[in-house]
Design a protein around this motif. Sequence first.
Motif, PDB file in Angstrom:
ATOM      1  N   VAL A 156      17.795 -10.567   0.316  1.00 19.70           N
ATOM      2  CA  VAL A 156      18.506 -11.615   1.047  1.00 19.70           C
ATOM      3  C   VAL A 156      19.281 -12.461   0.052  1.00 19.70           C
ATOM      4  O   VAL A 156      18.826 -12.708  -1.069  1.00 19.70           O
ATOM      5  CB  VAL A 156      17.516 -12.491   1.855  1.00 19.70           C
ATOM      6  N   LYS A 157      20.488 -12.856   0.456  1.00 12.22           N
ATOM      7  CA  LYS A 157      21.267 -13.759  -0.386  1.00 12.22           C
ATOM      8  C   LYS A 157      22.079 -14.656   0.536  1.00 12.22           C
ATOM      9  O   LYS A 157      22.573 -14.209   1.579  1.00 12.22           O
ATOM     10  CB  LYS A 157      22.253 -12.979  -1.266  1.00 12.22           C
ATOM     11  N   PHE A 158      22.251 -15.912   0.103  1.00 13.64           N
ATOM     12  CA  PHE A 158      23.157 -16.798   0.812  1.00 13.64           C
ATOM     13  C   PHE A 158      24.589 -16.432   0.440  1.00 13.64           C
ATOM     14  O   PHE A 158      24.893 -16.156  -0.717  1.00 13.64           O
ATOM     15  CB  PHE A 158      22.891 -18.252   0.414  1.00 13.64           C
ATOM     16  N   LEU A 159      25.458 -16.433   1.444  1.00 10.68           N
ATOM     17  CA  LEU A 159      26.836 -16.068   1.165  1.00 10.68           C
ATOM     18  C   LEU A 159      27.565 -17.166   0.406  1.00 10.68           C
ATOM     19  O   LEU A 159      28.414 -16.897  -0.429  1.00 10.68           O
ATOM     20  CB  LEU A 159      27.586 -15.775   2.470  1.00 10.68           C
ATOM     21  N   HIS A 160      27.260 -18.393   0.746  1.00  7.19           N
ATOM     22  CA  HIS A 160      27.871 -19.519   0.044  1.00  7.19           C
ATOM     23  C   HIS A 160      26.772 -20.470  -0.367  1.00  7.19           C
ATOM     24  O   HIS A 160      25.783 -20.620   0.328  1.00  7.19           O
ATOM     25  CB  HIS A 160      28.818 -20.293   0.966  1.00  7.19           C
ATOM     26  N   MET A 161      27.005 -21.157  -1.429  1.00  9.88           N
ATOM     27  CA  MET A 161      25.952 -22.057  -1.884  1.00  9.88           C
ATOM     28  C   MET A 161      25.838 -23.301  -1.018  1.00  9.88           C
ATOM     29  O   MET A 161      24.877 -24.034  -1.127  1.00  9.88           O
ATOM     30  CB  MET A 161      26.192 -22.453  -3.339  1.00  9.88           C
ATOM     31  N   SER A 162      26.815 -23.561  -0.168  1.00 10.91           N
ATOM     32  CA  SER A 162      26.736 -24.781   0.629  1.00 10.91           C
ATOM     33  C   SER A 162      26.658 -24.524   2.122  1.00 10.91           C
ATOM     34  O   SER A 162      26.711 -25.442   2.906  1.00 10.91           O
ATOM     35  CB  SER A 162      27.942 -25.665   0.327  1.00 10.91           C
ATOM     36  N   ARG A 163      26.520 -23.259   2.510  1.00 11.66           N
ATOM     37  CA  ARG A 163      26.401 -22.985   3.942  1.00 11.66           C
ATOM     38  C   ARG A 163      25.164 -22.134   4.186  1.00 11.66           C
ATOM     39  O   ARG A 163      24.553 -21.638   3.251  1.00 11.66           O
ATOM     40  CB  ARG A 163      27.652 -22.263   4.457  1.00 11.66           C
ATOM     41  N   SER A 164      24.850 -21.940   5.454  1.00  9.56           N
ATOM     42  CA  SER A 164      23.607 -21.214   5.737  1.00  9.56           C
ATOM     43  C   SER A 164      23.795 -19.751   6.092  1.00  9.56           C
ATOM     44  O   SER A 164      22.831 -19.082   6.447  1.00  9.56           O
ATOM     45  CB  SER A 164      22.817 -21.917   6.840  1.00  9.56           C
ATOM     46  N   ASP A 165      25.000 -19.218   6.004  1.00  6.54           N
ATOM     47  CA  ASP A 165      25.184 -17.796   6.314  1.00  6.54           C
ATOM     48  C   ASP A 165      24.470 -16.949   5.278  1.00  6.54           C
ATOM     49  O   ASP A 165      24.517 -17.234   4.088  1.00  6.54           O
ATOM     50  CB  ASP A 165      26.667 -17.423   6.290  1.00  6.54           C
ATOM     51  N   ILE A 166      23.826 -15.877   5.747  1.00 11.56           N
ATOM     52  CA  ILE A 166      23.110 -15.025   4.792  1.00 11.56           C
ATOM     53  C   ILE A 166      23.445 -13.555   5.015  1.00 11.56           C
ATOM     54  O   ILE A 166      23.927 -13.167   6.071  1.00 11.56           O
ATOM     55  CB  ILE A 166      21.574 -15.176   4.910  1.00 11.56           C
ATOM     56  N   ALA A 167      23.142 -12.767   4.002  1.00 13.22           N
ATOM     57  CA  ALA A 167      23.251 -11.314   4.104  1.00 13.22           C
ATOM     58  C   ALA A 167      21.874 -10.735   3.815  1.00 13.22           C
ATOM     59  O   ALA A 167      21.159 -11.233   2.945  1.00 13.22           O
ATOM     60  CB  ALA A 167      24.260 -10.776   3.094  1.00 13.22           C
ATOM     61  N   SER A 187      19.494  -7.009   3.420  1.00 14.93           N
ATOM     62  CA  SER A 187      19.524  -5.554   3.266  1.00 14.93           C
ATOM     63  C   SER A 187      18.197  -4.967   3.776  1.00 14.93           C
ATOM     64  O   SER A 187      17.164  -5.624   3.726  1.00 14.93           O
ATOM     65  CB  SER A 187      19.747  -5.158   1.807  1.00 14.93           C
ATOM     66  N   ILE A 188      18.273  -3.722   4.240  1.00 15.49           N
ATOM     67  CA  ILE A 188      17.143  -3.079   4.915  1.00 15.49           C
ATOM     68  C   ILE A 188      16.822  -1.758   4.226  1.00 15.49           C
ATOM     69  O   ILE A 188      17.729  -0.990   3.891  1.00 15.49           O
ATOM     70  CB  ILE A 188      17.523  -2.773   6.384  1.00 15.49           C
ATOM     71  N   TYR A 189      15.535  -1.477   4.057  1.00  9.96           N
ATOM     72  CA  TYR A 189      15.150  -0.199   3.440  1.00  9.96           C
ATOM     73  C   TYR A 189      15.624   0.969   4.285  1.00  9.96           C
ATOM     74  O   TYR A 189      15.493   0.968   5.504  1.00  9.96           O
ATOM     75  CB  TYR A 189      13.619  -0.120   3.292  1.00  9.96           C
ATOM     76  N   ASP A 190      16.177   1.976   3.623  1.00  8.34           N
ATOM     77  CA  ASP A 190      16.567   3.225   4.273  1.00  8.34           C
ATOM     78  C   ASP A 190      17.758   3.055   5.210  1.00  8.34           C
ATOM     79  O   ASP A 190      17.992   3.887   6.087  1.00  8.34           O
ATOM     80  CB  ASP A 190      15.378   3.778   5.106  1.00  8.34           C
ATOM     81  N   SER A 191      18.506   1.987   5.036  1.00 13.35           N
ATOM     82  CA  SER A 191      19.664   1.785   5.895  1.00 13.35           C
ATOM     83  C   SER A 191      20.882   1.536   5.018  1.00 13.35           C
ATOM     84  O   SER A 191      20.781   0.904   3.968  1.00 13.35           O
ATOM     85  CB  SER A 191      19.418   0.581   6.801  1.00 13.35           C
ATOM     86  N   THR A 192      22.045   2.027   5.469  1.00 11.06           N
ATOM     87  CA  THR A 192      23.250   1.807   4.674  1.00 11.06           C
ATOM     88  C   THR A 192      23.981   0.543   5.091  1.00 11.06           C
ATOM     89  O   THR A 192      25.070   0.277   4.610  1.00 11.06           O
ATOM     90  CB  THR A 192      24.233   2.979   4.834  1.00 11.06           C
ATOM     91  N   GLU A 193      23.401  -0.226   5.999  1.00 11.88           N
ATOM     92  CA  GLU A 193      24.082  -1.432   6.460  1.00 11.88           C
ATOM     93  C   GLU A 193      23.538  -2.660   5.793  1.00 11.88           C
ATOM     94  O   GLU A 193      22.327  -2.800   5.615  1.00 11.88           O
ATOM     95  CB  GLU A 193      23.852  -1.599   7.966  1.00 11.88           C
ATOM     96  N   ILE A 194      24.430  -3.554   5.441  1.00 15.53           N
ATOM     97  CA  ILE A 194      24.014  -4.883   5.007  1.00 15.53           C
ATOM     98  C   ILE A 194      24.358  -5.805   6.168  1.00 15.53           C
ATOM     99  O   ILE A 194      25.521  -5.928   6.558  1.00 15.53           O
ATOM    100  CB  ILE A 194      24.762  -5.316   3.736  1.00 15.53           C
ATOM    101  N   ILE A 195      23.342  -6.438   6.695  1.00 15.68           N
ATOM    102  CA  ILE A 195      23.542  -7.269   7.894  1.00 15.68           C
ATOM    103  C   ILE A 195      23.963  -8.656   7.458  1.00 15.68           C
ATOM    104  O   ILE A 195      23.326  -9.266   6.597  1.00 15.68           O
ATOM    105  CB  ILE A 195      22.226  -7.390   8.681  1.00 15.68           C
ATOM    106  N   VAL A 196      25.031  -9.153   8.047  1.00 12.77           N
ATOM    107  CA  VAL A 196      25.471 -10.517   7.759  1.00 12.77           C
ATOM    108  C   VAL A 196      25.095 -11.381   8.955  1.00 12.77           C
ATOM    109  O   VAL A 196      25.410 -11.043  10.094  1.00 12.77           O
ATOM    110  CB  VAL A 196      27.000 -10.554   7.537  1.00 12.77           C
ATOM    111  N   LEU A 197      24.415 -12.470   8.684  1.00 17.91           N
ATOM    112  CA  LEU A 197      24.002 -13.363   9.769  1.00 17.91           C
ATOM    113  C   LEU A 197      24.722 -14.682   9.613  1.00 17.91           C
ATOM    114  O   LEU A 197      24.642 -15.320   8.556  1.00 17.91           O
ATOM    115  CB  LEU A 197      22.485 -13.594   9.708  1.00 17.91           C
ATOM    116  N   ARG A 198      25.406 -15.067  10.662  1.00 15.14           N
ATOM    117  CA  ARG A 198      26.118 -16.338  10.617  1.00 15.14           C
ATOM    118  C   ARG A 198      25.546 -17.278  11.659  1.00 15.14           C
ATOM    119  O   ARG A 198      25.039 -16.849  12.693  1.00 15.14           O
ATOM    120  CB  ARG A 198      27.611 -16.112  10.899  1.00 15.14           C
ATOM    121  N   VAL A 199      25.704 -18.556  11.373  1.00 11.87           N
ATOM    122  CA  VAL A 199      25.149 -19.541  12.299  1.00 11.87           C
ATOM    123  C   VAL A 199      25.972 -19.594  13.575  1.00 11.87           C
ATOM    124  O   VAL A 199      27.184 -19.542  13.532  1.00 11.87           O
ATOM    125  CB  VAL A 199      25.147 -20.918  11.618  1.00 11.87           C
TER     126      VAL A 199
END
Lengths: 404, 331
Positions: B306-317, B319-331
């Motif tokens: 998991v990583k925050f996309l920006h240091m001042s916002r809460s959006d995160i990305a 990653s999932i085992y065995d999956s080629t998708e990185i899920i981006v979650l936005r507020v």
Amino acid sequence: MGGEMVYILDQRLSAQEIVDQKAAKVINDIVGAMFNSKFVDELFRPQELYPKKSVKQIFEKLAHSSIMRLNEASMDKLYDLMTMSVKFQIMLCPCAADIIKVTYNHVNSMRKLVRSSTVLDLLDKAFIAFNKQFERLNDVEWLLIRDTILFFFQDVHIRVSIFLRENLQTQQGQFIMKTNGIVPTGFQTPGEIRTYKRGRLNNTHIFNAGERHEPPDDKRTFHLGLNIYSRSKNSSESLLSDSAVRRPSVMVNAASDIEMINPDPKMIAQLNLLSDLIGNSSNSDSSRSGLVKLSLFDDDDDEDTGPPLAFLILSGCTFFHIIHFIRVQKHAQASSTINKRPKNDDITIDVSKRNQNPRLSHVLQDLDFDERPKRRGKKDDDDDDDDLCALMDRLPSDTGNKRR
Amino acid sequence: MSISYKKADQPITVKWSASHLLNNLAIFRPSEPRQSKMFGISHKSGFAMATVSQDGTKQIQGQVICRAMSNNNTPAPENDARYIAHIVQAAYVNLAVRNLLVLACTKSIQIYEPDGTTLLHIHMIDKTPPSRTESSIYSRGIAGVGPNLLCVGNIPQKGSNIFLRETTPAHQHGISGLVSNDTLLISSDTTGAILIWNNRTLLQTNAIEPMDDSGITSLSLWKNCIAASYANGMIRFFDAESGQVAGTIAAHSRCINAIDCNEEGLVASVSDDCYVRIWQLSGDAENLQISHECNHHIENSQLVGVKFLHMSRSDIAVSIYDSTEIIVLRV
């Protein structure tokens, strides 16, 4: 994975109503070969993760170590079934150190299926050695072991009918994860937040974890690794779903794909050792004519003619796997003293003395996990049957293995 | 719970699936606002990444493969089983002088340009100390390597002149996390001990003993507060100056695979229990307040990064085992 093998084998043997004595012999021989002490010592040597091809070949050799015969399509299905079972067990382990419990279940259940005391001894010795090796790891080290094992199972999404039926797997091949309920030993149930001031407890409050959890309970039996086929012993349902399509695995660049690489010469040596051991042990077998044929399929009637080769169900023991994979991280790479490249890059499993089937040996050479087409156990060649019949009548002489 | 996430319409796809490793999501946050972000995950011996444009519509994929090195430090044939290395951890490192992609592999550390095109340096890990080859990376160009070695790399502004500057024995057990800010360097190990160092002098200033039997899987820093996640599902916060515990959370029912903090005091944690949980820290290490902000469940997925996309916002990305998708979650 060897444990899974033995479970499936046992189930199919009884499903096909093989004579009890022969069935017992098959199981004893296979487990005996798997846990032969020299082989086990080799397994404990620190080494890298094996390529998938080599692991499969090891199991094929194990399969042929008894009076049972395999046909190639059945072997593939068997190996797939083994793989998915072990992947399920490792992925769903609540904490990484539970791999020990899975192994214990495998060994224990195998003990129930084996009927020879020498083999039981071998099993026990191997398990004691395993325990000694790995008892002092802490939990993050176990995580690394588990992660390395999971490399091996990455991108494998075969649907298994018993899992689909029991609601353990989705239609896309992913395992269903339920994480409520009892938390593993050493964990706390999620929910509590504590804050401290100058090192002393200041405040405690609760958050909603979204699921119901219960505290750890060591007395509950651990289910992963037990023989799931023993319940369906009487049913003749096929073990793999008819539409068991292997989802096309992600094509990985050859250089990074562990399966496509040339095996470690030490690994080749190990396989050679195994074939020697198997050669020796099968020498003591008297009855070659008592060959047992086993099939993994129910719909054998669409086979044209000829006896289907028995399928040795190779489920490796988790134990077996762990030996290989754990060593990756636990010890320094044992420096190889072999300086020249190995001459034989492909390991030939020599069944040619018993069965002149060129197709089988050819396929073994080309075995490639990613590109295999769907198969349903139909035989292509008719001349197989002549060879198989000839095989049944012939008593092969076991003199040393040919290796290309 | 005050934050609720929605999955972004456009997931980020990379070529290979993510391996089940700790902290398996690397993100390159560009310093200029107009530059694209890069996301990457480790897959066995390779690193698969995607460069995503500002609005998320354009994605370019790329891959880097760990070089196989033989015993005498010459390149080995790519498909010899003895020398294949697996990536233990990968991270983008933003240094003042330049940005790097660092792959900590078994047996070596490999340093590349951030887009993965050029290999700048390979450092072979010395085999004589105890055998484990775990590595961790954090910002500032310092890599923790081996069971108890800490290496400092001296990175010049351009060119491939990177060399090892110093090696400091530290932990008794394998290092499992490294993180730093302007003044401090924090290191953790597999038994749960944490060491605090001064960034400039590289002298140890403090040590925190293990709290229980569990090891630390991930580290992060917010102000002077160290956040550590454990293999038994706990998150603990410590005061970096005094070494005292400031807070604990019984956060997950499975091993926590990664945590990340942003500048606003938000902490994100992901675990094999399929949850992402967000916590808000306020105050400071001496007087910490923690509140729970979010539970986000992703079905049947073991979350490994998991990583925050920006240091001042809460959006995160995520990653999932065995999956080629990185899920981006936005507020």
